[in-house]
Design a protein around this motif. Sequence first.
Motif, short mmCIF file in Angstrom:
data_model
loop_
_atom_site.label_atom_id
_atom_site.label_comp_id
_atom_site.label_asym_id
_atom_site.label_seq_id
_atom_site.Cartn_x
_atom_site.Cartn_y
_atom_site.Cartn_z
N PHE A 7 0.84 -1.20 0.00
CA PHE A 7 0.00 0.00 0.00
C PHE A 7 0.87 1.24 0.00
O PHE A 7 1.68 1.45 0.91
CB PHE A 7 -0.90 -0.06 1.24
CG PHE A 7 -1.72 1.16 1.55
CD1 PHE A 7 -2.18 2.02 0.56
CD2 PHE A 7 -2.06 1.45 2.87
CE1 PHE A 7 -2.94 3.14 0.87
CE2 PHE A 7 -2.83 2.55 3.20
CZ PHE A 7 -3.27 3.40 2.19
N PRO A 9 0.25 5.01 0.23
CA PRO A 9 -0.74 6.07 0.45
C PRO A 9 -0.37 7.35 -0.28
O PRO A 9 0.80 7.64 -0.54
CB PRO A 9 -0.69 6.30 1.97
CG PRO A 9 0.08 5.17 2.54
CD PRO A 9 0.98 4.66 1.46
N HIS A 27 -6.89 7.89 5.93
CA HIS A 27 -6.56 7.17 4.69
C HIS A 27 -5.74 5.91 5.00
O HIS A 27 -6.03 4.83 4.48
CB HIS A 27 -5.78 8.14 3.79
CG HIS A 27 -5.23 7.56 2.53
ND1 HIS A 27 -5.94 6.72 1.69
CD2 HIS A 27 -4.00 7.74 1.94
CE1 HIS A 27 -5.19 6.40 0.65
NE2 HIS A 27 -4.00 6.99 0.80
N GLY A 31 -6.82 1.94 4.69
CA GLY A 31 -6.04 1.05 3.84
C GLY A 31 -5.54 -0.17 4.59
O GLY A 31 -5.62 -1.30 4.10
N PHE A 213 -4.56 0.08 -4.83
CA PHE A 213 -4.94 -0.25 -3.46
C PHE A 213 -5.33 1.00 -2.68
O PHE A 213 -6.16 0.93 -1.77
CB PHE A 213 -3.79 -0.98 -2.76
CG PHE A 213 -4.17 -1.54 -1.41
CD1 PHE A 213 -4.57 -2.86 -1.29
CD2 PHE A 213 -4.13 -0.74 -0.28
CE1 PHE A 213 -4.92 -3.38 -0.05
CE2 PHE A 213 -4.47 -1.25 0.96
CZ PHE A 213 -4.88 -2.57 1.07
N ALA A 214 -4.76 2.15 -3.01
CA ALA A 214 -5.02 3.38 -2.26
C ALA A 214 -6.47 3.80 -2.33
O ALA A 214 -6.97 4.47 -1.41
CB ALA A 214 -4.12 4.51 -2.76
N PRO A 217 -9.07 -0.96 -2.86
CA PRO A 217 -8.28 -2.10 -2.39
C PRO A 217 -8.88 -3.45 -2.75
O PRO A 217 -8.14 -4.41 -2.95
CB PRO A 217 -8.21 -1.90 -0.87
CG PRO A 217 -9.35 -0.99 -0.55
CD PRO A 217 -9.50 -0.10 -1.74
N VAL A 265 -8.90 8.55 -4.27
CA VAL A 265 -9.05 8.58 -2.81
C VAL A 265 -10.18 9.54 -2.42
O VAL A 265 -11.03 9.22 -1.57
CB VAL A 265 -7.73 8.97 -2.13
CG1 VAL A 265 -7.92 9.21 -0.63
CG2 VAL A 265 -6.67 7.90 -2.37
#
Length: 312
Positions: A7, A9, A27, A31, A213-214, A217, A265
Amino acid sequence: MLDGVLFFPVTPFTESGDVDHARLAEHIVKGVDAGPGGVFVACGTGEFHALAVGEFGRIVATAVEAVGGRVPVFAGAGGSVAQAKEFAQSAKANGADGILLLPPYLVSMPPAGLVAYTKAVADTTDLPVIVYNRGNARFDAAAAAEVAQFPTVIGFKDGTGDLDNVGRIVRAVQDALAPSGKNFLFFNGMPTAEVTQQAYHAIGVTLYSSATFAFAPELALAFYDALQEGNTELVNALLRAFFHPLVRLRDTVPGYSVALIKAGVTMEGIPAGPVRAPLVDASPADTRELERITAAGRAVLADALAAGAVRR
């Protein structure tokens, strides 16, 4: 030390341009709850290039607190050799578990110089170091084998896409480390790594970073599981519906490999704010296209779940 999907971010900023630590923590917690194998904070997706050392230290501390020891936290370090040492020391002081050593900026260098740069930074701290092969920092097999033998260097991440060279590096490193039995990790660090991971996997590079994934996911994890399990049908369906369209959109504007992730995001409920110059934010039209692409990927996953073709 690291396994599964990694991950990376984003670094949320306020509209005035300051780091938004509350959003960053939110965030990262969200995650980590989704189940990555590690968190790489203040790296490429986290706009390392745009951070001051003081900001960086607080970002690492926020990440470490948010993760709460559930998975390892690695932080970026790079720039000039002096700057890279400062970032590495700050990562250590603020609780990081390791460093991703990013390329020096602007200058081109021979492999011997890259080895010297890596050693200078690695000698600054006892933190584990993953070296990043990309841009102007390109290792050959001999240089990669040399740095792999440094006591704290634990991994090699490739962002060049030169599979011929990477295959030779994997072989050279494994041969060099065989007498000591040292464990060593290889990572695919290409943007939107999922689209190249089948090829990397074939040459022994099993780990990769997932920008997806951010913000989505479940798509990143479903792809990872499908690839590990040999579920070619789902791998191809996700590539066709989501990952390949995402790459096409990403390639329309330089820097969209960060800006689109921040837009994603925000789209998923955590305002990530703007990118810092010289990057530019995703346009409204491109953000809508990202929403469409993400919905298409989720539709593929929903169909697979309904058919019992996936575990998640």
